[in-house]
Design a protein around this motif. Sequence first.
Motif, PDB file in Angstrom:
ATOM      1  N   GLN A  99     -16.354 -34.823 -30.249  1.00  0.00           N
ATOM      2  CA  GLN A  99     -15.275 -33.903 -29.923  1.00  0.00           C
ATOM      3  C   GLN A  99     -14.331 -34.446 -28.910  1.00  0.00           C
ATOM      4  O   GLN A  99     -14.610 -34.730 -27.832  1.00  0.00           O
ATOM      5  CB  GLN A  99     -15.753 -32.454 -29.453  1.00  0.00           C
ATOM      6  N   LYS A 100     -12.808 -34.680 -29.130  1.00  0.00           N
ATOM      7  CA  LYS A 100     -12.024 -35.178 -28.496  1.00  0.00           C
ATOM      8  C   LYS A 100     -11.203 -33.860 -27.620  1.00  0.00           C
ATOM      9  O   LYS A 100     -11.073 -33.057 -28.386  1.00  0.00           O
ATOM     10  CB  LYS A 100     -10.772 -36.022 -28.869  1.00  0.00           C
ATOM     11  N   THR A 101     -10.661 -34.011 -26.450  1.00  0.00           N
ATOM     12  CA  THR A 101      -9.845 -33.059 -25.844  1.00  0.00           C
ATOM     13  C   THR A 101      -8.472 -33.551 -25.664  1.00  0.00           C
ATOM     14  O   THR A 101      -8.230 -34.643 -24.851  1.00  0.00           O
ATOM     15  CB  THR A 101     -10.665 -32.458 -24.449  1.00  0.00           C
ATOM     16  N   VAL A 102      -7.706 -32.573 -25.709  1.00  0.00           N
ATOM     17  CA  VAL A 102      -5.924 -32.872 -25.459  1.00  0.00           C
ATOM     18  C   VAL A 102      -5.630 -31.945 -24.487  1.00  0.00           C
ATOM     19  O   VAL A 102      -5.769 -30.916 -24.695  1.00  0.00           O
ATOM     20  CB  VAL A 102      -5.403 -32.781 -26.531  1.00  0.00           C
TER      21      VAL A 102
ATOM     22  N   GLN B  90     -11.539 -33.452 -18.063  1.00  0.00           N
ATOM     23  CA  GLN B  90     -12.055 -33.039 -19.426  1.00  0.00           C
ATOM     24  C   GLN B  90     -11.396 -34.058 -20.223  1.00  0.00           C
ATOM     25  O   GLN B  90     -11.850 -33.948 -21.485  1.00  0.00           O
ATOM     26  CB  GLN B  90     -12.043 -31.511 -19.651  1.00  0.00           C
ATOM     27  N   ALA B  91     -10.076 -34.241 -20.225  1.00  0.00           N
ATOM     28  CA  ALA B  91      -9.022 -34.455 -21.385  1.00  0.00           C
ATOM     29  C   ALA B  91      -9.392 -36.066 -21.563  1.00  0.00           C
ATOM     30  O   ALA B  91      -9.414 -36.794 -20.620  1.00  0.00           O
ATOM     31  CB  ALA B  91      -7.618 -34.260 -20.826  1.00  0.00           C
ATOM     32  N   ASP B  92      -9.238 -36.267 -22.887  1.00  0.00           N
ATOM     33  CA  ASP B  92      -9.153 -37.657 -23.413  1.00  0.00           C
ATOM     34  C   ASP B  92      -7.564 -38.202 -23.425  1.00  0.00           C
ATOM     35  O   ASP B  92      -7.518 -39.316 -23.543  1.00  0.00           O
ATOM     36  CB  ASP B  92      -9.868 -37.687 -24.837  1.00  0.00           C
ATOM     37  N   PHE B  93      -6.907 -37.244 -23.900  1.00  0.00           N
ATOM     38  CA  PHE B  93      -5.469 -37.270 -24.276  1.00  0.00           C
ATOM     39  C   PHE B  93      -4.775 -36.268 -23.402  1.00  0.00           C
ATOM     40  O   PHE B  93      -4.960 -35.335 -23.286  1.00  0.00           O
ATOM     41  CB  PHE B  93      -4.983 -37.158 -25.655  1.00  0.00           C
TER      42      PHE B  93
END
Length: 188
Positions: A3-6, A63-66
């Motif tokens: 799961q990716k976080t923005v 937490q964010a990837d983007f």
Amino acid sequence: MEQKTVLIINGKDTRYDYVAKGDLNTFLSDTAAGYLKDKGFDVLTTSVADGYEVRDEENKWKQADFILFQFPIYWFAAPAVLKRYIEDVYNYGTFYSSAPEYGRGGLFKGKRYTVSTTWNAPKEVFGNGDSFFNGRSVDDVLSAFHDTQDFVGLTKLPSISFHDVIKNPDAPAYEDQMKKHLDTIFDR
């Protein structure tokens, strides 16, 4: 797939509410949030004009990837409220540290960002050597903002910009353009 976080940062400013109340930037932030949630991303949001706690923001960034920055352009730069956010939140030890080479101590390497901006300037004044910006692109005009993100280690993704938004707004077209942009840069 993981799961990716923005993290979406709405940099609207209500300083010029007699001309623009920030509704378009909120609309674009909300469009991005809803669309990315539907695509399976975890979405965190901050609207800097509504206030924020520095420690909460630091946790969101971790937490964010983007990161998606959404903001209007005031006097050829990000609004003061977004600049204040950066000055409050981008702290030594969390966002950057000392490094042998100046500007290479960013602690958010591996995270990527995109910029979505709204301009009263028409699109045709960019990239045109005979115009006000002397052939510069939107990203050229925003070079200091991009340098700041590079300083903390972020990797730039393609930007998107919306033009002539006061005189000729077109929210349905902007919504479609935003979704296409997100599909391009967040293609998993």
